[in-house]
Design a protein around this motif. Structure first.
Motif, PDB file in Angstrom:
ATOM      1  N   PHE A  42       0.852  -1.187   0.000  1.00  0.00           N
ATOM      2  CA  PHE A  42       0.000   0.000   0.000  1.00  0.00           C
ATOM      3  C   PHE A  42       0.882   1.229   0.000  1.00  0.00           C
ATOM      4  CE2 PHE A  42       0.458  -1.215   4.464  1.00  0.00           C
ATOM      5  CZ  PHE A  42       0.861  -0.032   5.056  1.00  0.00           C
ATOM      6  N   GLU A  43       0.287   2.358  -0.354  1.00  0.00           N
ATOM      7  CA  GLU A  43       0.992   3.638  -0.350  1.00  0.00           C
ATOM      8  C   GLU A  43       0.249   4.592   0.561  1.00  0.00           C
ATOM      9  OE1 GLU A  43       1.102   5.156  -4.322  1.00  0.00           O
ATOM     10  OE2 GLU A  43       2.122   3.398  -5.120  1.00  0.00           O
ATOM     11  N   ILE A  44       1.016   5.443   1.232  1.00  0.00           N
ATOM     12  CA  ILE A  44       0.421   6.449   2.110  1.00  0.00           C
ATOM     13  C   ILE A  44       0.891   7.820   1.655  1.00  0.00           C
ATOM     14  CG2 ILE A  44       0.547   7.387   4.419  1.00  0.00           C
ATOM     15  CD1 ILE A  44      -0.377   4.980   5.436  1.00  0.00           C
ATOM     16  N   GLU A  45      -0.043   8.741   1.548  1.00  0.00           N
ATOM     17  CA  GLU A  45       0.274  10.139   1.241  1.00  0.00           C
ATOM     18  C   GLU A  45      -0.071  10.958   2.474  1.00  0.00           C
ATOM     19  OE1 GLU A  45      -1.569  13.656  -1.517  1.00  0.00           O
ATOM     20  OE2 GLU A  45      -1.558  11.627  -2.341  1.00  0.00           O
ATOM     21  N   LEU A  46       0.951  11.517   3.094  1.00  0.00           N
ATOM     22  CA  LEU A  46       0.759  12.279   4.320  1.00  0.00           C
ATOM     23  C   LEU A  46       0.294  13.696   3.998  1.00  0.00           C
ATOM     24  CD1 LEU A  46       3.898  11.076   6.274  1.00  0.00           C
ATOM     25  CD2 LEU A  46       1.549  10.296   6.527  1.00  0.00           C
ATOM     26  N   PRO A  47      -0.391  14.353   4.925  1.00  0.00           N
ATOM     27  CA  PRO A  47      -0.890  15.709   4.664  1.00  0.00           C
ATOM     28  C   PRO A  47       0.218  16.744   4.711  1.00  0.00           C
ATOM     29  CG  PRO A  47      -1.380  15.074   6.907  1.00  0.00           C
ATOM     30  CD  PRO A  47      -0.775  13.868   6.240  1.00  0.00           C
ATOM     31  N   ALA A  48      -0.088  17.908   4.175  1.00  0.00           N
ATOM     32  CA  ALA A  48       0.846  19.030   4.244  1.00  0.00           C
ATOM     33  C   ALA A  48       0.994  19.458   5.701  1.00  0.00           C
ATOM     34  CB  ALA A  48       0.336  20.189   3.409  1.00  0.00           C
ATOM     35  N   ASP A  56       0.957  22.232   7.532  1.00  0.00           N
ATOM     36  CA  ASP A  56       0.634  23.638   7.744  1.00  0.00           C
ATOM     37  C   ASP A  56      -0.603  23.729   8.631  1.00  0.00           C
ATOM     38  OD1 ASP A  56      -1.438  22.934   6.092  1.00  0.00           O
ATOM     39  OD2 ASP A  56      -0.886  24.234   4.455  1.00  0.00           O
ATOM     40  N   ALA A  57      -0.877  24.918   9.104  1.00  0.00           N
ATOM     41  CA  ALA A  57      -1.990  25.099  10.027  1.00  0.00           C
ATOM     42  C   ALA A  57      -3.298  25.411   9.307  1.00  0.00           C
ATOM     43  CB  ALA A  57      -1.658  26.230  10.999  1.00  0.00           C
ATOM     44  N   GLU A  58      -3.286  25.534   8.005  1.00  0.00           N
ATOM     45  CA  GLU A  58      -4.469  25.963   7.267  1.00  0.00           C
ATOM     46  C   GLU A  58      -5.361  24.818   6.810  1.00  0.00           C
ATOM     47  OE1 GLU A  58      -5.246  29.176   7.006  1.00  0.00           O
ATOM     48  OE2 GLU A  58      -3.454  29.543   8.200  1.00  0.00           O
ATOM     49  N   THR A  59      -4.798  23.660   6.514  1.00  0.00           N
ATOM     50  CA  THR A  59      -5.593  22.587   5.942  1.00  0.00           C
ATOM     51  C   THR A  59      -5.945  21.549   6.995  1.00  0.00           C
ATOM     52  OG1 THR A  59      -3.599  21.367   5.310  1.00  0.00           O
ATOM     53  CG2 THR A  59      -4.560  22.816   3.655  1.00  0.00           C
ATOM     54  N   LEU A  60      -7.075  20.889   6.784  1.00  0.00           N
ATOM     55  CA  LEU A  60      -7.503  19.811   7.649  1.00  0.00           C
ATOM     56  C   LEU A  60      -6.633  18.596   7.379  1.00  0.00           C
ATOM     57  CD1 LEU A  60      -9.685  19.332   9.740  1.00  0.00           C
ATOM     58  CD2 LEU A  60     -11.145  18.468   7.928  1.00  0.00           C
TER      59      LEU A  60
END
Length: 157
Positions: A58-64, A66-70
């Motif tokens: 499987f592949e995982i894409e972690l979030p950015a 920053d404080a702006e995005t959920l």
């Protein structure tokens, strides 16, 4: 944000070259009382803290960061068997997912995590299953959780 890593993990992360292999462990708890499914992003099964994690690509894409995005994590799984789609169709409540990062050399030491996540959305086709995972949204939770109404608390009115 700082993380507490073991000395071996810090040396592997900061080295120009390393033979160290970091693995992602996923525990998927359907919430029905069944034992959680445990998988590792590797080519061989792995035992960590007495639990066996089955090898599964499987592949995982972690979030950015920053404080702006959920904060959302994307999980991509190759749709290699029809039982995966059958399993997803049979889910009645969003399963809980625990994500952890370990080193292959010492799988009993969790280097990052555990991160508790929940299914937010699932999309699939003949080739791939994409799952969006998110943490519990405590910032938009109602506070206080209950109401003081005459039906529930007649002594207050």
């Amino acid at each position: 944000m700082s993380r507490a890593l073991s000395l071996a993990a810090r040396q592997a992360v900061t080295a120009q070259e390393t033979a160290e292999l970091f693995l992602i462990l996923l525990s998927i708890d359907p919430g029905t009382g069944e034992t959680p499914s445990r998988v590792v992003n590797d080519t061989a099964d792995l035992v960590s803290r007495g639990e066996t994690y089955l090898a599964f690509p499987f592949e995982i894409e972690l979030p950015a960061d920053d404080a702006e995005t959920l904060r959302r994590v994307r999980l991509r799984i190759d749709n290699i068997h029809r039982s995966l789609v059958r399993l997803l169709r049979g889910i009645s409540a969003p399963p809980r997912v625990i994500l952890e990062v370990v080193r292959h050399a010492e799988p009993d030491i969790v280097e990052a995590g555990p991160f508790a996540l929940q299914f937010v959305s699932v999309q699939y086709d003949a080739r791939v299953i994409e799952v969006e995972l998110g943490a519990e949204d405590i910032l938009n939770a109602r506070f206080p959780a209950g109401d003081y109404s005459p039906a529930d608390y007649p002594g207050l009115f």
